[in-house]
Structure formats: C-alpha cells, structure tokens
Design a protein around this motif. Sequence first.
Motif, PDB file in Angstrom:
ATOM      1  N   PRO A   1       4.976   6.459  -7.843  1.00 28.70           N
ATOM      2  CA  PRO A   1       5.516   6.079  -9.156  1.00 28.70           C
ATOM      3  C   PRO A   1       6.995   5.702  -9.107  1.00 28.70           C
ATOM      4  CG  PRO A   1       4.186   8.064  -9.325  1.00 28.70           C
ATOM      5  CD  PRO A   1       4.384   7.798  -7.866  1.00 28.70           C
ATOM      6  N   ASN A   2       7.785   6.421  -8.333  1.00 27.59           N
ATOM      7  CA  ASN A   2       9.218   6.133  -8.244  1.00 27.59           C
ATOM      8  C   ASN A   2       9.460   4.772  -7.583  1.00 27.59           C
ATOM      9  OD1 ASN A   2      12.044   6.971  -8.550  1.00 27.59           O
ATOM     10  ND2 ASN A   2      12.057   7.055  -6.300  1.00 27.59           N
TER      11      ASN A   2
ATOM     12  N   LYS B   1       0.815  -1.210   0.000  1.00 29.39           N
ATOM     13  CA  LYS B   1       0.000   0.000   0.000  1.00 29.39           C
ATOM     14  C   LYS B   1       0.853   1.266   0.000  1.00 29.39           C
ATOM     15  CE  LYS B   1      -2.592  -0.842   3.459  1.00 29.39           C
ATOM     16  NZ  LYS B   1      -2.362  -2.292   3.471  1.00 29.39           N
ATOM     17  N   LYS B   2       2.133   1.140   0.339  1.00 22.87           N
ATOM     18  CA  LYS B   2       3.036   2.294   0.279  1.00 22.87           C
ATOM     19  C   LYS B   2       3.688   2.410  -1.096  1.00 22.87           C
ATOM     20  CE  LYS B   2       4.177   2.460   5.215  1.00 22.87           C
ATOM     21  NZ  LYS B   2       5.275   2.376   6.229  1.00 22.87           N
TER      22      LYS B   2
ATOM     23  N   LEU C   1      10.765  -1.067  -7.955  1.00 21.12           N
ATOM     24  CA  LEU C   1      10.304  -2.433  -7.744  1.00 21.12           C
ATOM     25  C   LEU C   1      10.277  -3.199  -9.062  1.00 21.12           C
ATOM     26  CD1 LEU C   1       9.045  -4.723  -6.089  1.00 21.12           C
ATOM     27  CD2 LEU C   1       6.811  -3.613  -6.393  1.00 21.12           C
ATOM     28  N   TRP C   2       9.833  -2.540 -10.121  1.00 19.27           N
ATOM     29  CA  TRP C   2       9.771  -3.225 -11.407  1.00 19.27           C
ATOM     30  C   TRP C   2      11.154  -3.652 -11.884  1.00 19.27           C
ATOM     31  CZ3 TRP C   2       7.561  -6.238 -14.482  1.00 19.27           C
ATOM     32  CH2 TRP C   2       7.974  -6.355 -15.814  1.00 19.27           C
ATOM     33  N   GLU C   3      12.153  -2.829 -11.683  1.00 22.24           N
ATOM     34  CA  GLU C   3      13.516  -3.189 -12.069  1.00 22.24           C
ATOM     35  C   GLU C   3      13.992  -4.421 -11.295  1.00 22.24           C
ATOM     36  OE1 GLU C   3      15.553  -2.035 -14.486  1.00 22.24           O
ATOM     37  OE2 GLU C   3      13.763  -0.941 -15.127  1.00 22.24           O
ATOM     38  N   CYS C   4      13.625  -4.484 -10.022  1.00 21.38           N
ATOM     39  CA  CYS C   4      13.982  -5.653  -9.202  1.00 21.38           C
ATOM     40  C   CYS C   4      13.266  -6.904  -9.715  1.00 21.38           C
ATOM     41  CB  CYS C   4      13.627  -5.400  -7.747  1.00 21.38           C
ATOM     42  SG  CYS C   4      14.579  -4.093  -6.944  1.00 21.38           S
TER      43      CYS C   4
END
Length: 220
Positions: A200-201, A194-195, A206-209
């Motif tokens: 967006p950042n 939820k955080k 997270l997407w890169e991970c």
Amino acid sequence: MIGEIFPKGKMIKGKRTEFAFFGTRNFKVPGCHHIIKFVAKKRKKQSQIQKVSIDKIQLPPLLHASMFKDKLVDLKKSITLDSSASTGVIPFLGGNKKKILFVVSGKEQKYLDDADLTFLLNLISACKISMQDIAVVNIWDTGWTQKELRNELSARKILSFGVSSTDLDLPFTIPFYQLQTFEEVQFLFCPELKKIEPDPNAKKILWECLRNLFNLGKRK
C-alpha cells in the motif's frame, strides 16, 4: 346387410359365405341377387409433428440482416495491441498513440504476466489513459538503450518498472520514484509491478508520481 356401412378391412359373415373387404368398390356376392355397396368413411389425417434441431434451421438473408443490424464486435474500433508483426525493430504491446512508454524486463513472458497486466491496466485507467495510448516494451536480453527506445517509438514519457537508469544506458542515475527530464523526455523509474501491487505504501508513492507526471488532480 342392406343399408349397413362396413369399414375397410371388416370381415363380413353371411349364411352361405364370408368374405373380407379391403377395397372401396361395389360388388355382387356369389349366390345372391343383391349388390353390396360399400361406402368408405373419410378419416382425418393425423398431423405429424417433425422435430427439427435449431442448428439446422436456415434463415433467408433478408431476415438475417433485419435481426442482426448491430455488430457484436466493431472491427473499426478494435485495436491490435500486440505490434510484434509491425515493420519496426522494437515490438511493443499497445497502441502508442500518446507516445507513453512502459519499460519492463521479464524472462518468462513476452510482455507481462496476467497479474502485472491487470495492475498496469488499473494504473493507466486511474491516469485517464488506455492501452491505445501506451506502448509496453520488454527489454529482457535485448540491450536496447533509452536512446533507441526514444528514436524508435518517439517516446515522450518513459516509465520503467524493474529496470534501472543504468539498464537503459542513461548518463546519470535516477533513483526510484523521482521524476527526471532528459532530452525533452520525462523519466520515472520504479520497482517491479509485482513488488508494488501488494504494498500500500509503494502504491501511494507511485500514485503521487503519476499524478504529477500526468497533471492529475488530487483524489477527493
């Protein structure tokens, strides 16, 4: 009156008498030498339309079979996502086919609230996996360690949201958004779902991970 046809129920009046006819028989009028012959006209029966509720219509079994050849729900393909009733010690949400473990910690819900679950579904869809492939575990007030989670669920990847490496009793600290392998299991620790969702950042990081964790190509 000879040769005339009188309908049923007709009142016939003569010079000497009057009478009403309600039958179809021939009869002789008193005081008269003539026999009156009555011919009843045939009337068409009015067809009666009976309204029947569609709920009361019963179809024969053969017609049922021909109308509903395809099932609306394929029970063979459906999966019970909640394995709480399983014989295992640790209940989880999902199919756990690919041994990918998502660890959360929440007091108010069994696993995830609706908003977090929707966000998680979007994440795993982007990673080309589904709920059949993962297991979601809520460790709130359980004391389960990463060793117990690995042994019980045979986890190959453990992604923790709102749960630190210390909470899982790892022998070292792993900061957020850093991939780390320990005893052949890949770990990724992140803030609560939820955080991350409104930031967006944070979602970009997270997407890169996730892209590295699941060996995904870069988005075009």
